[in-house]
Design an enzyme around this catalytic site. Structure first.
Site, PDB file in Angstrom:
ATOM      1  N   SER A 216       0.803  -1.229   0.000  1.00 15.52           N
ATOM      2  CA  SER A 216       0.000   0.000   0.000  1.00 15.52           C
ATOM      3  C   SER A 216       0.834   1.276   0.000  1.00 15.52           C
ATOM      4  O   SER A 216       0.277   2.366  -0.040  1.00 15.52           O
ATOM      5  CB  SER A 216      -0.944   0.000   1.210  1.00 15.52           C
ATOM      6  OG  SER A 216      -0.198  -0.044   2.411  1.00 15.52           O
TER       7      SER A 216
ATOM      8  N   LYS B 211      -6.443   3.470   8.886  1.00 19.03           N
ATOM      9  CA  LYS B 211      -5.540   4.435   8.251  1.00 19.03           C
ATOM     10  C   LYS B 211      -6.127   5.840   8.268  1.00 19.03           C
ATOM     11  O   LYS B 211      -5.410   6.831   8.480  1.00 19.03           O
ATOM     12  CB  LYS B 211      -5.245   3.997   6.825  1.00 19.03           C
ATOM     13  CG  LYS B 211      -4.398   2.729   6.736  1.00 19.03           C
ATOM     14  CD  LYS B 211      -4.149   2.315   5.298  1.00 19.03           C
ATOM     15  CE  LYS B 211      -3.277   1.062   5.222  1.00 19.03           C
ATOM     16  NZ  LYS B 211      -3.023   0.629   3.840  1.00 19.03           N
TER      17      LYS B 211
END
Length: 796
Positions: free
Chosen positions: A678, A721
Site C-alpha cells: 500500500s 488508516k
C-alpha cells in the site's frame, strides 16, 4: 406376714441396681431432687427401681415391681442445679403401692422368697459350677473388669451366706441386657438364680468361642487383596474421624450421581461399564485412579443444565450502551440475535468474531453481552496454544490426561449454554503436536458442534447451545476458520471518542480504585486531549487508562501526606507535573512541506499509523538504495515505482539525469519492520518529487498500491488508516477509488474531520500532492483531475 415400710422412690433408666452395687447417679428432675434431699436430710433409705421404657414418662405402670433398697453414701451439688449422688444397693425389695406429690414415695416389703430354703447340696454343686465357668469366662474375655477378677480371687469354699453376694457380683459383670439383669434380680430362690447365671455364662462363653473361631477362619482365608481392602477401609474410618477427605468416592454415591447428572443413555451406559470395572480393581492400582477420574468428569459435565433468563430487549440495549461507548455495529448485531431468539424460540446461535486492535474493548464487550443476554460468561485464552490436545483433550492412555479447554471451561461454569469467549484466536500456533486451529473447526461449525467429541471422554457432547465469540487483532486466521464465523471489525477510536470514554468511564473507575472522591479530582477537556495526543499513540484506550491511573495514584499519595481532602484540577498547564515530558509529538513534516518526503499510511495489529517515505537523489549510476527494515513486498513496490518513473522521464523536466543519479528510498524508524504493497503510490510521489525538485504538500497523506500502468489498486485497513491520518493532523487523504464503497459503509464516518479524495491513476496523486505546474506532468492517455474536480472530491 412381713412388715411393710414407706420409703422415697427413685427410678433409673437403663440401669438395674443389685445389692452390694455402688452406682453414681445424675439427678436433674425437680421431683427426683426433692426425693434425694428428703432421703439425705432424714438419713433414711430409699427404694430404687428401673423403668421398663426409658423413653416413656415416669409413672407407676412403667416401673418394675422388684427393685433394691439403697443408701446414699455421697451427694454433690453441681453449679447447674443438678446433683451427683453415689448410691449403694442393700437389699432386694418389692413395691406394694406408690404415691406422688412433691416427691415420689412407695410402700415396700422385703423380697418374698429372699430367704426361702433349698437343698444345700444342689446349691453347692451349682455354686461350684458357676465359679468354674466364670473362671473360664474371664480367661476367654479379654475385656473383663478388674472388679470381676478381684471377686474371683476372694472366692473360697462354699458358704451359703456368700452365695447371694457372689451371684450379684457375677451378674453385674456377665449379663449385658436390661431385661436379663431384671430377670436375675427377680429370681425367686437361690437355686433358680444360680441356674439362670450358669445358663447365661455358658451362652456368653459360646459366643466368645464362636467369635474366636470366626476370627481365626477369616484370618487364614484373607488373601492379599482382601487384606489391602480391609486396611484401606480402616484408613477411611481413621480419616473420617480426623476430618480428612476420603481417598475413594463411595460407589453407591457415584451411582446416584450418574443417575442425577441427566447424561444421555449411551453415555450413562458407558459410565456404568466403567464403574463395574472399578468395582473389580484394587483401590491402589493405577487403572482405578484413571477410571475414577474419567467417571468424575462425566458426572461433572453439564449435559442438560442451562441458565434460564428472560430476554428483555430494552434492558439489554441499555446495558450495552451504558458499558461501552460507540460500537454500534456490534450492539446492533447482538440486539438482532436477541430479537430472533425471543420471536423464534431457540435461534441458531451465532459465532461472532471481533477483529480490532488492542485496547478497544473486545474482551470486556463479550462479558457485557453475556450479562445482557442472561448467560454465564467463560473465557479461554488461545494465545500461544500449539497442541491440538488443548482443544480436543488427551486420550486416556496418556499419563495425566484431561479434557480440552472447551469441556474444562464448561465444567467450571456448570451450564451447557454459556457465552464462551475464545480470546486471541489469531495467536493460535501449530507445530508437530498438531494444529489447534483445525481442531477449532469442529467447535465453531454450527453443523458439527452438536456432535463434538473430546478425545478424553470419547462420547459426543452437544455444543450447539453455547454462544461462541472469538476475538482477534487481525484476520491472520486460517480461511476455513474465518468462513465459519461472522467477522465484525472494531476500528480504533478517534480522539473525540477516546475523550468521551475517558470522561464517562475511565476517570470514574480509577477514582474509585485509588480511594478518591469524585470532587477531589477534576480533569479538564484540554488535559484529556493532550494526554491522548502527546502521551499515547494507540487505537484503543489502554495506554490512556494507565496515564489516568498514574495521575490518580499521585494525587492519592499527596492527599495521604497532607491528611486532608483537597480539590485538584488537572489541566494542560500542570499535566507535565504529573506525567513528565510528552512521549510523542505531532510530526514536523506535516507542518511544512519538503522535497521527497511523503506521508503514507500503514496498518498493523495495533491499528493505523503514519508511515513517511523519504527519497534523496545522489550522483551515481541509476541505482535504487532501500533502507528502513523493509519487507519483500515493499521492496517490490519500490522496484515498480522506479519502473513507472523511468517510463515517464521523457515528458518530465528533470533536475538531474536519471541514468547518472542514484535514488535512496528510506522509511524512518528502522527498528520497526515494514511490509505491504500500500506504500506504492507514496514511493512514486517521493521519487517524482526529488527528480522534479518539487515540494510535497504536507497536509496530504496517501495510500494505495500502484501497477506498472499507473493504476491505483485497493488496499486494506482503510478505517484504521483514516483515523491515523486524522490523529496526525492531515487535512486530505488520497485513497484508491475502489475503496470508496468501504468508505460509504464505514461506521462513525461522520466523525471524520478530513477530506477523502478517491483516485484511480497515479497522475491524479502527482497533480494533487506536488507543488509543480501541471504542464510538467503530462498524462499518457489516463484521465487527470482538475482543480474543480479535486474540490468536488474532497466532499467525501
Amino acid at each position: 406376714m412381713t412388715k411393710s415400710s414407706k420409703l422415697p422412690l427413685l427410678s433409673l433408666k437403663d440401669i438395674v441396681m443389685f445389692p452390694g452395687m455402688a452406682l453414681p447417679i445424675f439427678v436433674d428432675r425437680k421431683r427426683t431432687i426433692n426425693t434425694v434431699e428428703l432421703t439425705k436430710a432424714n438419713a433414711i433409705r430409699l427404694m430404687i427401681v428401673t423403668q421398663k421404657n426409658c423413653i416413656s414418662k415416669q409413672c407407676a405402670a412403667e416401673l418394675y415391681n422388684i427393685g433394691c433398697i439403697g443408701v446414699i453414701r455421697q451427694l454433690l451439688r453441681l453449679p447447674d442445679g443438678t446433683m451427683k449422688v453415689m448410691v449403694e444397693g442393700v437389699q432386694r425389695s418389692e413395691i406394694i403401692s406408690t404415691r406422688s406429690n412433691n416427691f415420689q414415695c412407695c410402700e415396700v416389703i422385703p423380697f418374698a422368697y429372699e430367704y426361702q430354703t433349698s437343698n444345700p447340696r444342689t446349691i453347692e454343686s451349682l455354686f461350684r459350677m458357676v465359679v468354674n465357668r466364670f473362671e473360664c469366662y474371664l480367661h476367654l474375655n479379654k475385656r473383663y473388669s478388674e472388679e470381676a477378677e478381684l471377686t474371683l480371687r476372694m472366692i473360697g469354699g462354699f458358704d451359703l451366706k456368700e452365695v447371694n453376694k457372689l451371684f450379684d457380683t457375677i451378674a453385674i459383670s456377665v449379663v449385658p441386657g436390661l431385661k436379663q439383669k431384671q430377670r436375675m434380680l427377680e429370681a425367686p430362690t437361690i437355686e433358680a438364680r444360680l441356674e439362670i447365671l450358669a445358663e447365661r455364662i455358658e451362652y456368653e462363653m459360646s459366643s466368645l468361642l464362636l467369635e474366636d473361631r470366626l476370627q481365626d477362619r477369616i484370618k487364614h482365608q484373607m488373601e492379599k487383596s482382601q487384606k489391602e481392602y480391609f486396611l484401606h477401609e480402616q484408613l477411611k474410618a481413621i480419616q473420617k474421624e480426623l476430618g480428612e477427605p476420603e481417598e475413594l468416592s463411595d460407589i453407591d454415591r457415584v451411582v446416584g450421581c450418574i443417575e442425577a447428572s441427566k447424561m444421555p443413555e449411551d453415555v450413562k451406559a458407558k459410565a456404568k461399564r466403567e464403574l463395574r470395572k472399578l468395582r473389580t480393581m484394587a483401590p491402589s492400582s493405577a487403572d482405578s485412579n484413571v477410571i475414577r477420574s474419567y467417571i468424575e468428569v462425566l458426572i461433572s459435565l453439564p449435559w442438560k443444565r442451562k441458565s434460564v433468563a428472560q430476554i428483555d430487549i430494552n434492558k439489554a440495549e441499555d446495558l450495552l450502551n451504558a458499558n461501552h461507548y460507540g460500537l454500534s455495529e456490534v450492539k446492533s448485531r447482538v440486539i438482532e440475535h436477541l430479537v430472533i431468539s425471543k420471536r423464534a424460540g431457540k435461534a441458531r446461535t451465532p459465532i461472532l468474531c471481533f477483529v480490532g486492535p488492542p485496547g478497544v474493548g473486545k474482551t470486556s464487550l463479550g462479558r457485557s453481552i453475556a450479562k445482557a443476554i442472561g448467560r454465564r460468561f467463560v473465557r479461554a485464552s488461545l494465545g500461544g496454544v500449539h497442541d491440538e490436545a488443548e482443544i480436543r483433550g488427551h486420550r486416556r492412555t496418556y499419563v495425566g490426561s484431561m479434557p480440552g479447554k472447551i469441556l474444562q471451561s464448561l465444567i467450571k461454569v456448570k451450564v451447557c449454554n454459556p457465552l464462551f469467549l475464545l480470546d486471541e484466536v489469531d495467536k493460535v500456533g501449530s507445530d508437530l503436536r498438531g494444529d489447534p486451529a483445525s481442531a477449532l473447526l469442529e467447535v465453531l461449525d454450527p453443523e458439527q458442534n452438536s456432535f463434538f467429541c473430546d478425545h478424553y471422554i470419547e462420547v459426543e457432547f452437544d455444543l450447539s447451545d453455547v454462544m461462541f465469540i472469538a476475538t482477534a487483532n487481525s484476520l491472520n486466521i486460517p480461511k476455513p476458520l474465518v468462513d465459519r464465523m461472522e467477522v465484525i471489525k472494531i476500528p480504533g477510536y478517534t480522539e473525540d471518542e477516546k475523550a468521551n470514554i475517558a470522561h464517562a468511564y475511565l476517570i470514574k473507575k480509577h477514582l474509585i480504585n485509588s480511594g478518591l472522591k469524585e470532587g477531589e479530582v477534576c480533569f479538564s477537556k484540554n488535559a484529556i486531549n493532550e494526554m491522548i495526543r502527546y502521551y499515547t499513540r494507540e487505537p484503543g484506550v489502554r495506554s490512556l487508562e494507565k496515564e489516568i491511573a498514574k495521575i490518580c495514584r499521585k494525587i492519592a499519595r499527596k492527599a495521604l501526606n497532607l491528611k486532608e481532602s483537597t480539590h485538584h484540577v488537572i489541566s494542560s498547564n500542570n499535566l507535565k507535573h504529573y506525567l513528565g515530558n510528552p512521549k510523542y509529538s505531532i510530526t514536523n513534516s506535516l507542518k511544512q512541506g519538503r522535497i521527497g518526503q511523503v506521508a503514507g499510511l500503514a496498518w498493523s495489529e495495533s491499528g493505523g499509523d503514519l508511515l513517511f517515505i523519504e527519497a534523496l537523489i545522489l550522483s551515481g549510476k541509476g541505482r535504487i538504495l532501500r533502507t528502513g527494515s523493509l519487507g519483500k513486498v515493499m521492496k517490490e513496490s519500490i522496484e515498480a515505482a522506479r519502473s513507472i518513473t523511468r517510463s515517464r522521464v521523457c515528458v518530465v523536466n528533470l533536475c538531474a539525469p536519471i541514468s547518472e543519479s542514484d535514488i535512496h528510498i528510506h522509511a524512518p524508524e528502522n527498528a520497526v519492520p515494514k511490509d505491504g504493497p500500500s506504500a506504492g503510490v507514496a514511493v512514486v510521489v517521493s521519487i517524482f518529487s526529488v527528480l522534479t525538485d518539487s515540494i510535497v504538500r504536507s497536509e496530504v497523506a496517501v495510500t494505495g498500491e500502484v501497477t506498472l500502468n499507473g493504476e491505483v489498486l485497493p488496499i486494506g485497513g482503510l478505517t484504521e488508516k483514516l483515523y491515523a491520518a486524522q490523529r496526525g493532523n492531515a487535512r486530505t487523504v488520497l485513497i484508491p477509488e475502489d475503496n470508496l464503497k468501504e468508505l460509504e459503509s464505514m461506521p462513525n464516518r461522520s466523525k471524520l474531520t478530513i477530506n477523502v479524495v478517491p483516485i484511480k491513476w497515479i497522475d491524479q496523486a502527482l497533480i494533487i500532492m506536488l507543488k509543480t505546474p501541471q504542464k510538467l506532468l503530462k498524462s499518457f492517455g489516463v484521465p487527470t483531475v482538475t482543480p474543480s474536480s479535486y474540490a468536488h472530491q474532497t466532499e467525501y
